[in-house]
Motif scaffolding. Structure first.
Motif, mmCIF file in Angstrom:
data_model
loop_
_atom_site.group_PDB
_atom_site.id
_atom_site.type_symbol
_atom_site.label_atom_id
_atom_site.label_comp_id
_atom_site.label_asym_id
_atom_site.label_seq_id
_atom_site.Cartn_x
_atom_site.Cartn_y
_atom_site.Cartn_z
ATOM 1 N N THR A 258 6.956 -15.885 -5.128
ATOM 2 C CA THR A 258 6.606 -15.259 -6.400
ATOM 3 C C THR A 258 5.946 -13.917 -6.122
ATOM 4 O O THR A 258 5.185 -13.770 -5.161
ATOM 5 N N MET A 259 6.250 -12.946 -6.969
ATOM 6 C CA MET A 259 5.650 -11.616 -6.842
ATOM 7 C C MET A 259 5.228 -11.128 -8.226
ATOM 8 O O MET A 259 5.955 -11.312 -9.199
ATOM 9 N N SER A 260 4.069 -10.522 -8.291
ATOM 10 C CA SER A 260 3.605 -9.905 -9.535
ATOM 11 C C SER A 260 3.124 -8.501 -9.223
ATOM 12 O O SER A 260 2.808 -8.177 -8.083
ATOM 13 N N GLY A 261 3.065 -7.684 -10.239
ATOM 14 C CA GLY A 261 2.612 -6.317 -10.042
ATOM 15 C C GLY A 261 3.037 -5.430 -11.193
ATOM 16 O O GLY A 261 3.945 -5.765 -11.961
ATOM 17 N N LYS A 262 2.384 -4.292 -11.318
ATOM 18 C CA LYS A 262 2.703 -3.353 -12.381
ATOM 19 C C LYS A 262 4.082 -2.747 -12.177
ATOM 20 O O LYS A 262 4.683 -2.869 -11.111
ATOM 21 N N ALA A 263 4.562 -2.067 -13.217
ATOM 22 C CA ALA A 263 5.845 -1.375 -13.117
ATOM 23 C C ALA A 263 5.795 -0.331 -12.015
ATOM 24 O O ALA A 263 4.806 0.385 -11.858
ATOM 25 N N GLY A 264 6.867 -0.260 -11.234
ATOM 26 C CA GLY A 264 6.952 0.755 -10.196
ATOM 27 C C GLY A 264 6.395 0.370 -8.852
ATOM 28 O O GLY A 264 6.357 1.189 -7.927
ATOM 29 N N THR A 265 5.949 -0.871 -8.694
ATOM 30 C CA THR A 265 5.395 -1.293 -7.404
ATOM 31 C C THR A 265 6.465 -1.735 -6.419
ATOM 32 O O THR A 265 6.164 -1.999 -5.262
ATOM 33 N N GLY A 266 7.709 -1.823 -6.868
ATOM 34 C CA GLY A 266 8.810 -2.112 -5.944
ATOM 35 C C GLY A 266 9.226 -3.563 -5.867
ATOM 36 O O GLY A 266 9.945 -3.949 -4.927
ATOM 37 N N LYS A 267 8.837 -4.378 -6.830
ATOM 38 C CA LYS A 267 9.144 -5.815 -6.786
ATOM 39 C C LYS A 267 10.657 -6.061 -6.718
ATOM 40 O O LYS A 267 11.143 -6.765 -5.833
ATOM 41 N N THR A 268 11.382 -5.488 -7.670
ATOM 42 C CA THR A 268 12.821 -5.736 -7.761
ATOM 43 C C THR A 268 13.553 -5.145 -6.569
ATOM 44 O O THR A 268 14.471 -5.773 -6.014
ATOM 45 N N HIS A 425 3.036 -16.209 -2.342
ATOM 46 C CA HIS A 425 2.881 -15.267 -3.448
ATOM 47 C C HIS A 425 2.222 -13.992 -2.950
ATOM 48 O O HIS A 425 1.386 -14.011 -2.044
ATOM 49 N N ILE A 426 2.608 -12.877 -3.583
ATOM 50 C CA ILE A 426 1.934 -11.620 -3.299
ATOM 51 C C ILE A 426 1.883 -10.783 -4.573
ATOM 52 O O ILE A 426 2.836 -10.754 -5.353
ATOM 53 N N THR A 427 0.749 -10.142 -4.784
ATOM 54 C CA THR A 427 0.600 -9.206 -5.894
ATOM 55 C C THR A 427 0.697 -7.791 -5.344
ATOM 56 O O THR A 427 -0.090 -7.398 -4.483
ATOM 57 N N LEU A 428 1.686 -7.042 -5.813
ATOM 58 C CA LEU A 428 1.856 -5.647 -5.396
ATOM 59 C C LEU A 428 0.965 -4.779 -6.276
ATOM 60 O O LEU A 428 0.980 -4.911 -7.499
ATOM 61 N N GLU A 429 0.207 -3.900 -5.648
ATOM 62 C CA GLU A 429 -0.822 -3.161 -6.385
ATOM 63 C C GLU A 429 -0.545 -1.674 -6.503
ATOM 64 O O GLU A 429 -0.896 -1.055 -7.503
ATOM 65 N N LYS A 430 0.101 -1.098 -5.518
ATOM 66 C CA LYS A 430 0.271 0.351 -5.494
ATOM 67 C C LYS A 430 1.661 0.733 -5.986
ATOM 68 O O LYS A 430 2.664 0.244 -5.481
ATOM 69 N N GLY A 431 1.704 1.605 -6.994
ATOM 70 C CA GLY A 431 2.989 2.074 -7.501
ATOM 71 C C GLY A 431 3.639 3.045 -6.536
ATOM 72 O O GLY A 431 2.979 3.937 -6.007
ATOM 73 N N GLU A 432 4.953 2.876 -6.305
ATOM 74 C CA GLU A 432 5.682 3.746 -5.390
ATOM 75 C C GLU A 432 6.848 4.455 -6.065
ATOM 76 O O GLU A 432 7.629 5.122 -5.427
ATOM 77 N N ARG A 433 6.982 4.269 -7.396
ATOM 78 C CA ARG A 433 8.115 4.893 -8.098
ATOM 79 C C ARG A 433 7.941 6.398 -8.148
ATOM 80 O O ARG A 433 8.850 7.156 -7.847
ATOM 81 N N LYS A 435 4.391 9.539 -8.768
ATOM 82 C CA LYS A 435 2.995 9.748 -9.147
ATOM 83 C C LYS A 435 2.821 9.590 -10.661
ATOM 84 O O LYS A 435 1.824 9.041 -11.124
ATOM 85 N N LEU A 436 3.807 10.076 -11.425
ATOM 86 C CA LEU A 436 3.735 9.956 -12.874
ATOM 87 C C LEU A 436 3.757 8.489 -13.299
ATOM 88 O O LEU A 436 2.966 8.058 -14.143
ATOM 89 N N ALA A 437 4.669 7.686 -12.708
ATOM 90 C CA ALA A 437 4.766 6.268 -13.063
ATOM 91 C C ALA A 437 3.480 5.521 -12.721
ATOM 92 O O ALA A 437 3.026 4.654 -13.474
ATOM 93 N N GLN A 438 2.876 5.848 -11.584
ATOM 94 C CA GLN A 438 1.624 5.203 -11.199
ATOM 95 C C GLN A 438 0.499 5.555 -12.170
ATOM 96 O O GLN A 438 -0.267 4.682 -12.592
ATOM 97 N N LEU A 439 0.414 6.823 -12.545
ATOM 98 C CA LEU A 439 -0.613 7.244 -13.515
ATOM 99 C C LEU A 439 -0.400 6.578 -14.861
ATOM 100 O O LEU A 439 -1.353 6.153 -15.518
ATOM 101 N N ALA A 440 0.860 6.465 -15.279
ATOM 102 C CA ALA A 440 1.157 5.816 -16.548
ATOM 103 C C ALA A 440 0.750 4.347 -16.534
ATOM 104 O O ALA A 440 0.169 3.833 -17.494
ATOM 105 N N ALA A 441 1.030 3.672 -15.404
ATOM 106 C CA ALA A 441 0.656 2.257 -15.287
ATOM 107 C C ALA A 441 -0.846 2.081 -15.298
ATOM 108 O O ALA A 441 -1.376 1.108 -15.850
ATOM 109 N N ASP A 442 -1.574 3.029 -14.707
ATOM 110 C CA ASP A 442 -3.030 2.909 -14.624
ATOM 111 C C ASP A 442 -3.737 3.362 -15.905
ATOM 112 O O ASP A 442 -4.684 2.720 -16.368
#
Length: 444
Positions: A258-268, A425-433, A435-442
């Protein structure tokens, strides 16, 4: 019995067993709730299934006596279908409209006012998952509660992350590099570690000395990661959590990830890259099956023309976007031609998974936060011998009307399986999509 709990329709449509979740207190179902449940029973989705379950439970309890008079519950409380507390006058003064929500509020208010005249009054509580219903009831002086009995954790912030950072004496880190393992019972820091949980050791003296380890399947010792940081189908881990994710995804001894994390963290992306490596290169699995629930964000776009594949394309577009990146396609339509030629890659809607048995496949379920506990159980119980299943999503981005960050299927699955040696399980925390996507998520 010292409390009266009046249940809103959404509570029962969310969890039919809510009837039995209030211990030895009195549970009241307004008559209008039965009307709303009746209107949902023919739905072919999860809400329809729950409406039918509630109907069967009430029919079974009816054998104990008349529901309008009150029947005993196995928990020691009583259940009553309200028929005599429908006066709308008090609520109409404040809100006017005689909507179903207001009728339910009126029932709770009338019970509360009636109890004030009793020698030993009971506290009346309106239970609803609708925030505005709770707000309106509060305006009228009613006690209200969200239905929390099915919450695996109290809030999304308490979701198991799958990794922990420990500050230890530098000699402990040196011991690991010397012997390539550490016994958990010998650690001076007493912390509860789960199988396949990742541990980052840092020097408590403040130097840069550190180590990245993983708990073994038995939960007895810390071991090094088995994988190097080599590219996987052109994808290289950009941060520690992505490397942890690849460690779980590429380990054939862990059938549930299982993986969780904000949009843009690279899960998919990391899941698809791992699946393609296992299916196309290593031939460990016969097929790569990719699915996601058909739950719209915003207004539903309605029926779509064409065959099944054409109907599913708008819902599955995020999957195709990642596949186009991995296959480095240049023109529109190239990915369809590639997938036609590769019959062992299948993109499917979860609507069609019930009743199937899926052996020997690498299964990826995206947007799993939009699944209920029952739907997650249905999906995971389909997994056959020799298959691996990966479920991922962002518990903070839920489009399902009756789910939240603490009650959705993904959270439920993570918390129930975190102590099992066959899952990770791992929670991905840092957005890699970007800089804009990471700022939007935060920030948003």
């Amino acid at each position: 019995m010292n409390k009266i709990f009046v249940l809103d329709t959404n509570v029962l449509l969310h969890d039919p067993n809510a009837l039995f979740a209030f211990a030895d207190n009195e549970v009241v179902i307004p008559a209008v709730v039965l009307e709303e449940i009746d209107s949902k029973k023919r739905n072919a989705d999860e809400i329809g299934r729950n409406a039918r379950s509630v109907s069967r439970l009430l029919d079974g309890l009816r054998e104990q006596g008349h529901l309008h008079s009150g029947v005993p519950l196995p928990t020691g409380g009583t259940l009553k279908v309200e028929l005599n507390h429908r006066s709308f006058a008090k609520v109409q003064e404040m809100f006017g409209d005689m909507s179903n929500d207001n009728r339910i509020i009126a029932v709770a208010l009338n019970y509360s006012l009636e109890q004030q005249d009793q020698e030993h009054p009971k506290t009346t509580v309106l239970v609803s998952k609708d925030v505005l219903v709770r707000v309106k009831a509060d305006v009228l002086g009613l006690l209200t509660e969200d239905y929390l009995s099915d919450h695996t954790v109290r809030s999304g912030d308490e979701l198991y992350s799958g990794h922990v950072t420990l500050f230890v004496h530098p000699a402990v880190i040196d011991e690991f590099y010397t012997y390539r393992y550490l016994l958990i019972k010998h650690l001076t820091i007493k912390v509860q570690l789960n199988p396949h949980e990742f541990v980052i050791l840092k020097d408590e003296m403040g130097t840069s000395k550190s180590a990245l380890l993983k708990v073994n399947a038995e939960g007895t010792k810390l071991e090094p990661l088995y994988l190097s940081n080599d590219p996987v189908w052109g994808i290289t881990a950009r941060n520690a959590q992505q490397r942890m994710a690849l460690e779980l995804l590429l380990n054939d001894d862990i059938p549930l990830v299982t993986m969780s994390g904000k949009a843009g963290t690279g899960k998919t992306l990391v899941a698809l890259a791992s699946g393609l490596l296992k299916v196309e290169d290593e031939r460990k699995y016969k097929k790569l099956l990719i699915g996601r629930p058909v739950v719209p964000m915003g207004k539903d776009i309605g029926y779509l023309p064409g065959e099944k594949e054409e109907k599913l394309r708008p819902w599955m577009q995020p999957i195709y976007d990642n596949l186009e990146f991995l296959f480095d396609t240049k023109k529109a339509g190239d990915i369809e031609k590639i997938l036609v030629g590769m019959s062992n890659i299948q993109v499917e809607a979860l609507t069609y998974i019930r009743g199937r048995s899926i052996p020997g496949q690498f299964i990826i379920i995206d947007e799993a936060q939009n699944l209920s506990k029952h739907e997650v159980k249905t999906i995971v119980s389909r997994v056959g011998e020799g298959s691996k299943i990966v479920l991922m999503g962002d518990p903070e981005q839920i489009d399902h009307p009756y789910l939240d960050s603490a009650s959705n299927g993904l959270t439920y699955l993570v918390e129930r399986f975190k102590t099992q040696g066959i899952s990770g399980h791992i929670t991905l925390e840092k957005g890699e999509r970007s800089k804009l996507a990471q700022l939007a998520a935060d920030l948003l």
